[in-house]
Enzyme design. Structure first.
Site, PDB file in Angstrom:
ATOM      1  N   LYS A   1      -7.174  34.305  20.946  1.00 31.45           N
ATOM      2  CA  LYS A   1      -8.457  34.648  20.306  1.00 31.45           C
ATOM      3  C   LYS A   1      -9.391  35.319  21.325  1.00 31.45           C
ATOM      4  O   LYS A   1     -10.067  36.302  21.006  1.00 31.45           O
ATOM      5  CB  LYS A   1      -9.111  33.393  19.713  1.00 31.45           C
ATOM      6  CG  LYS A   1      -8.399  32.904  18.466  1.00 31.45           C
ATOM      7  CD  LYS A   1      -8.808  31.503  18.050  1.00 31.45           C
ATOM      8  CE  LYS A   1      -7.964  31.052  16.859  1.00 31.45           C
ATOM      9  NZ  LYS A   1      -8.109  29.621  16.539  1.00 31.45           N
TER      10      LYS A   1
ATOM     11  N   GLN B   1     -11.686  24.685  18.118  1.00 29.21           N
ATOM     12  CA  GLN B   1     -10.268  24.671  17.765  1.00 29.21           C
ATOM     13  C   GLN B   1      -9.841  23.297  17.255  1.00 29.21           C
ATOM     14  O   GLN B   1     -10.171  22.270  17.840  1.00 29.21           O
ATOM     15  CB  GLN B   1      -9.439  25.066  19.007  1.00 29.21           C
ATOM     16  CG  GLN B   1      -7.947  25.206  18.776  1.00 29.21           C
ATOM     17  CD  GLN B   1      -7.556  26.395  17.904  1.00 29.21           C
ATOM     18  OE1 GLN B   1      -8.294  27.383  17.813  1.00 29.21           O
ATOM     19  NE2 GLN B   1      -6.409  26.308  17.270  1.00 29.21           N
TER      20      GLN B   1
ATOM     21  N   ASP C   1     -15.671  30.383  11.500  1.00 26.68           N
ATOM     22  CA  ASP C   1     -14.451  29.705  11.072  1.00 26.68           C
ATOM     23  C   ASP C   1     -14.531  29.332   9.582  1.00 26.68           C
ATOM     24  O   ASP C   1     -13.524  29.001   8.969  1.00 26.68           O
ATOM     25  CB  ASP C   1     -14.354  28.411  11.904  1.00 26.68           C
ATOM     26  CG  ASP C   1     -12.948  28.027  12.263  1.00 26.68           C
ATOM     27  OD1 ASP C   1     -12.039  28.827  12.033  1.00 26.68           O
ATOM     28  OD2 ASP C   1     -12.772  26.915  12.788  1.00 26.68           O
TER      29      ASP C   1
HETATM   30  N1  GUN Z   1      -6.275  25.420  14.278  1.00 21.72           N
HETATM   31  C1  GUN Z   1      -5.343  26.108  13.597  1.00 21.72           C
HETATM   32  N2  GUN Z   1      -5.919  27.042  12.804  1.00 21.72           N
HETATM   33  C2  GUN Z   1      -7.249  26.937  13.007  1.00 21.72           C
HETATM   34  C3  GUN Z   1      -8.386  27.625  12.462  1.00 21.72           C
HETATM   35  O1  GUN Z   1      -8.290  28.527  11.629  1.00 21.72           O
HETATM   36  N3  GUN Z   1      -9.584  27.212  12.904  1.00 21.72           N
HETATM   37  C4  GUN Z   1      -9.725  26.202  13.817  1.00 21.72           C
HETATM   38  N4  GUN Z   1     -10.951  25.870  14.179  1.00 21.72           N
HETATM   39  N5  GUN Z   1      -8.703  25.548  14.337  1.00 21.72           N
HETATM   40  C5  GUN Z   1      -7.464  25.913  13.921  1.00 21.72           C
END
Ligand code: GUN
Length: 302
Positions: free
Chosen positions: A60, A104, A127
């Site tokens: 990311k 995350q 998110d």
């Molecule tokens: N862990 C796996 N996919 C995601 C996501 O889309 N957002 C977040 N915050 N954590 C994740």
């Protein structure tokens, strides 16, 4: 197989290709923002040392940098407390260089995810997990942020010309990050949605009786190669969201990541299918970038 008995192979829904097209569009919006003195900034916070999460967070950060955005990747130790995380979020909420914040998941057991998510400023919740944004999504209201993975799937289908209106979308999995919002998006009386939706989960009896009815099957359980060809209708569109680790002595790290769909076999039956990796993952990340650019644009909108 088609009616003449010929084995068909599914069209591949290439997430990498689609994500690079969307990235090009984002570059133009980012350049325009730069002209107005704004560089979109994304903060990604990880607590703990889960190797897969560390990898996702780094990707990311790299995606943000590649687009010329500000990337802050904050890797905190497993011992980081909930109070410290809430304090960090407050700092990021107040930081004008940061337009988007992502914490995350999964978080370590001593941290309650809903408590933490609710502390993120909804205007920076790129998110799409804050209750305010979840509510907006469910009521079909504009002005929020759509969650990255389900919206990424929606965009991948739409831009590949796959109609969802009136189709039966069967979703396997009911997580807050994928299954539940995927259902909410697909059922909206809106463009690229308007589907009939069934959600299956671990308590569903005779799961295959539902998956076989799917015009569009979305697998998001996180069980390696669970979806076999006998669970899929001939000509269905199959989307593989799952990621699981399986041991593989021949792989450099001793394991490899696989999806929920037995791809090699299911592709002979489906009309279109996402590869995994290279399908949903890049779409999730590009929607995160897109939401961050949107957050930056909204921050200067009159
Ligand atoms: N862990 C796996 N996919 C995601 C996501 O889309 N957002 C977040 N915050 N954590 C994740």
């Amino acid at each position: 197989m088609d009616s003449t008995g010929t084995i068909m192979t599914a069209r591949i829904l290439d997430g990498n290709l689609m994500a690079s097209t969307i990235s090009q569009e984002l570059r133009e919006r980012i350049a325009k923002l730069r002209g107005q003195g704004i560089v979109p900034g994304l903060a990604v916070v990880l607590v703990g040392e889960d190797p897969a999460s560390m990898q996702y967070v780094k990707m990311k950060g790299k995606n943000s940098q590649d687009l010329g955005m500000v990337a802050r990747t904050l890797m905190m130790p497993e011992s980081f407390s909930q109070a410290e995380l809430i304090e960090l979020i407050a700092e990021l909420n107040a930081d004008p260089r940061i337009h988007g914040i992502l914490v995350q998941m999964p978080l370590p057991k001593h941290i309650d995810p809903q408590t933490v998510i609710s502390k993120i400023d909804p205007k920076k919740d790129v998110d799409g997990l804050h209750p305010m944004n979840v509510g907006r999504m469910l009521s079909g209201e504009a002005g929020g942020f759509l969650p990255c993975t389900p919206h990424g799937v929606q965009v991948l289908l739409a831009r590949n010309g796959i109609q969802t209106e009136g189709k039966h979308v069967v979703i396997c999995g009911r997580s807050n990050i994928v299954g539940k919002p995927m259902a909410a998006l697909m059922m909206q009386k809106q463009k690229d949605a308007n589907a009939t939706v069934t959600v299956c989960h671990s308590a569903t009896k005779d799961l295959a009786s539902y998956t076989r009815q799917a015009d569009i099957l979305i697998a998001a359980m996180g069980v390696a190669h669970f979806i076999k060809p006998d669970m899929v209708k001939e000509g269905a569109v199959v989307v593989d969201v799952g990621v699981s680790r399986i041991d593989d002595a021949t792989a450099p790290r001793g394991y490899r990541l696989v999806g929920d769909v037995d791809f090699d076999k299911v592709k002979e039956k489906a009309s279109a299918i996402t590869p995994n990796p290279g399908g949903v993952g890049p779409m999730t990340r590009v929607i995160l970038m897109s939401n961050t650019v949107l957050a930056a644009e909204r921050s200067i909108a009159k």
